[in-house]
Design a protein around this motif. Structure first.
Motif, PDB file in Angstrom:
ATOM      1  N   ARG A  24      48.890  30.895  24.377  1.00 37.57           N
ATOM      2  CA  ARG A  24      48.491  29.498  24.176  1.00 37.57           C
ATOM      3  C   ARG A  24      47.618  28.991  25.331  1.00 37.57           C
ATOM      4  O   ARG A  24      46.703  28.195  25.133  1.00 37.57           O
ATOM      5  N   LYS A  25      47.916  29.488  26.507  1.00 39.29           N
ATOM      6  CA  LYS A  25      47.186  28.999  27.679  1.00 39.29           C
ATOM      7  C   LYS A  25      45.858  29.712  27.877  1.00 39.29           C
ATOM      8  O   LYS A  25      44.822  29.065  28.126  1.00 39.29           O
ATOM      9  N   ASP A  26      45.857  31.038  27.776  1.00 41.87           N
ATOM     10  CA  ASP A  26      44.665  31.828  28.102  1.00 41.87           C
ATOM     11  C   ASP A  26      44.020  32.517  26.911  1.00 41.87           C
ATOM     12  O   ASP A  26      43.009  33.213  27.069  1.00 41.87           O
ATOM     13  N   GLY A  27      44.629  32.396  25.713  1.00 37.25           N
ATOM     14  CA  GLY A  27      44.095  33.058  24.534  1.00 37.25           C
ATOM     15  C   GLY A  27      44.742  34.410  24.297  1.00 37.25           C
ATOM     16  O   GLY A  27      45.328  35.014  25.211  1.00 37.25           O
ATOM     17  N   LEU A  28      44.625  34.888  23.071  1.00 42.92           N
ATOM     18  CA  LEU A  28      45.265  36.152  22.697  1.00 42.92           C
ATOM     19  C   LEU A  28      44.716  37.338  23.473  1.00 42.92           C
ATOM     20  O   LEU A  28      45.438  38.306  23.744  1.00 42.92           O
ATOM     21  N   LEU A  29      43.463  37.275  23.851  1.00 41.26           N
ATOM     22  CA  LEU A  29      42.850  38.399  24.564  1.00 41.26           C
ATOM     23  C   LEU A  29      43.526  38.647  25.915  1.00 41.26           C
ATOM     24  O   LEU A  29      43.523  39.780  26.419  1.00 41.26           O
ATOM     25  N   ALA A  30      44.113  37.605  26.495  1.00 38.36           N
ATOM     26  CA  ALA A  30      44.779  37.746  27.788  1.00 38.36           C
ATOM     27  C   ALA A  30      45.989  38.667  27.706  1.00 38.36           C
ATOM     28  O   ALA A  30      46.449  39.194  28.726  1.00 38.36           O
ATOM     29  N   LEU A  31      46.528  38.883  26.492  1.00 41.88           N
ATOM     30  CA  LEU A  31      47.692  39.749  26.329  1.00 41.88           C
ATOM     31  C   LEU A  31      47.350  41.221  26.516  1.00 41.88           C
ATOM     32  O   LEU A  31      48.251  42.049  26.715  1.00 41.88           O
ATOM     33  N   GLU A  32      46.072  41.543  26.460  1.00 37.45           N
ATOM     34  CA  GLU A  32      45.678  42.948  26.582  1.00 37.45           C
ATOM     35  C   GLU A  32      46.075  43.523  27.938  1.00 37.45           C
ATOM     36  O   GLU A  32      46.395  44.719  28.046  1.00 37.45           O
ATOM     37  N   SER A  33      46.076  42.700  28.974  1.00 39.20           N
ATOM     38  CA  SER A  33      46.441  43.187  30.309  1.00 39.20           C
ATOM     39  C   SER A  33      47.921  43.525  30.410  1.00 39.20           C
ATOM     40  O   SER A  33      48.354  44.184  31.356  1.00 39.20           O
ATOM     41  N   HIS A  34      48.717  43.089  29.430  1.00 43.45           N
ATOM     42  CA  HIS A  34      50.161  43.347  29.450  1.00 43.45           C
ATOM     43  C   HIS A  34      50.536  44.601  28.668  1.00 43.45           C
ATOM     44  O   HIS A  34      51.699  45.020  28.713  1.00 43.45           O
ATOM     45  N   VAL A  35      49.574  45.180  27.960  1.00 44.27           N
ATOM     46  CA  VAL A  35      49.874  46.353  27.133  1.00 44.27           C
ATOM     47  C   VAL A  35      50.377  47.516  27.983  1.00 44.27           C
ATOM     48  O   VAL A  35      51.354  48.185  27.629  1.00 44.27           O
ATOM     49  N   SER A  36      49.729  47.745  29.106  1.00 44.60           N
ATOM     50  CA  SER A  36      50.108  48.886  29.953  1.00 44.60           C
ATOM     51  C   SER A  36      51.376  48.622  30.755  1.00 44.60           C
ATOM     52  O   SER A  36      51.957  49.549  31.332  1.00 44.60           O
ATOM     53  N   VAL A  37      51.835  47.381  30.781  1.00 42.42           N
ATOM     54  CA  VAL A  37      53.019  47.038  31.571  1.00 42.42           C
ATOM     55  C   VAL A  37      54.305  47.356  30.815  1.00 42.42           C
ATOM     56  O   VAL A  37      55.263  47.881  31.386  1.00 42.42           O
ATOM     57  N   VAL A  38      54.330  47.054  29.509  1.00 41.51           N
ATOM     58  CA  VAL A  38      55.538  47.297  28.718  1.00 41.51           C
ATOM     59  C   VAL A  38      55.674  48.776  28.396  1.00 41.51           C
ATOM     60  O   VAL A  38      54.674  49.498  28.317  1.00 41.51           O
ATOM     61  N   LYS A  39      56.904  49.237  28.212  1.00 39.89           N
ATOM     62  CA  LYS A  39      57.166  50.655  27.958  1.00 39.89           C
ATOM     63  C   LYS A  39      57.465  50.945  26.496  1.00 39.89           C
ATOM     64  O   LYS A  39      57.324  52.084  26.052  1.00 39.89           O
TER      65      LYS A  39
END
Length: 252
Positions: free
Chosen positions: A95-110
């Motif tokens: 909501r704050k930064d847009g859906l594209l901002a979630l891409e940086s979290h892909v490599s964090v989750v297992k």
């Protein structure tokens, strides 16, 4: 989601109590624990049961089932509260930064499903397409896990019969040596202990493991559904507080 939690003391106490009760009962009846140790009977029951399970199951499923048995004592950390908290965090970021901002979290989750869901969100997938793709993965995972758990259920079905087979083999040995009293005792021991091993293996080990794994798989499937519903809600741009309240309905 895939972290191992601390040891399940309930399983430790349960299996310990079962074996202590049986061995203790044997001793109280005047027997001794050593009489329950028969190498030939153990080989017949364990080898026969393992062979029968291998015959009906692909090697991949068999090995997966063996690996999953560690969940009985070290179950996955199935915490819906922690998962919902993580989903709400992703919702605020979207909501704050847009859906594209979630891409940086892909490599964090297992968790592979979480990775795929985040990537689909970042790629701008529609809620309908996202649900369709993730539910296919959930179905495949559930089928694989349930097939793996069934090897223990199958072993629980075969073990008593293999135990009876061991008993018959022991009695055959006895009948062949009726003229030699020194060999009668060992043959009779193998006959009865093989039955004990077969019934004990089924009802104290295999079937309880199978049922425990089914319970854990059910818990994991609930988490997967929470994850999918959360991703769909994020894709639809729903309010994080509304998402949280709805997802809490999955558990009491």
């Amino acid at each position: 989601m895939n972290k191992k939690s601390k040891m399940d003391l309930n399983s430790v106490v349960g299996i310990s109590l079962a074996f202590v009760a049986i061995i203790g009962g044997q001793i109280l009846e005047g027997g001794h624990a050593g009489s329950l140790i028969q190498t030939a009977a153990f080989l017949i029951v364990m080898g026969g049961t393992t062979g029968a399970v291998l015959l009906q199951s692909p090697v991949k499923i068999f090995l997966s089932g063996i690996k999953m048995s560690t969940w009985v004592f070290f179950p996955p950390d199935n915490s819906p509260q922690a998962l919902i908290k993580q989903i709400i965090s992703w919702s605020h970021i979207a909501r704050k930064d847009g859906l594209l901002a979630l891409e940086s979290h892909v490599s964090v989750v297992k968790d592979p499903l979480a990775q795929k869901g985040l990537q689909l969100l970042a790629d701008g997938s529609t809620a309908e397409k996202l649900r369709e793709v993730l539910e296919i993965d959930i179905s495949a995972l559930e089928m694989h896990q349930r097939q793996s758990a069934r090897i223990w259920e199958a072993a629980g079905g075969y073990a008593p019969t293999i135990g009876i087979l061991g008993a018959v083999l022991g009695l055959i040995h006895v009948m062949e040596n009726l003229t030699d009293p020194e060999l009668l005792g060992s043959g009779i021991a193998v006959a009865f202990v093989a039955t004990v091993y077969g019934v004990g293996l089924a009802n104290l080990v295999c079937l309880p493991i199978a049922n425990k794994l089914k319970s854990i798989i059910n818990e994991q499937m609930v988490l997967q559904e929470i994850l999918v519903d959360g991703f769909v809600a994020i894709a639809n741009g729903e309010n994080p507080r509304f998402i949280e309240n709805r997802l809490k309905g999955y558990y009491i």
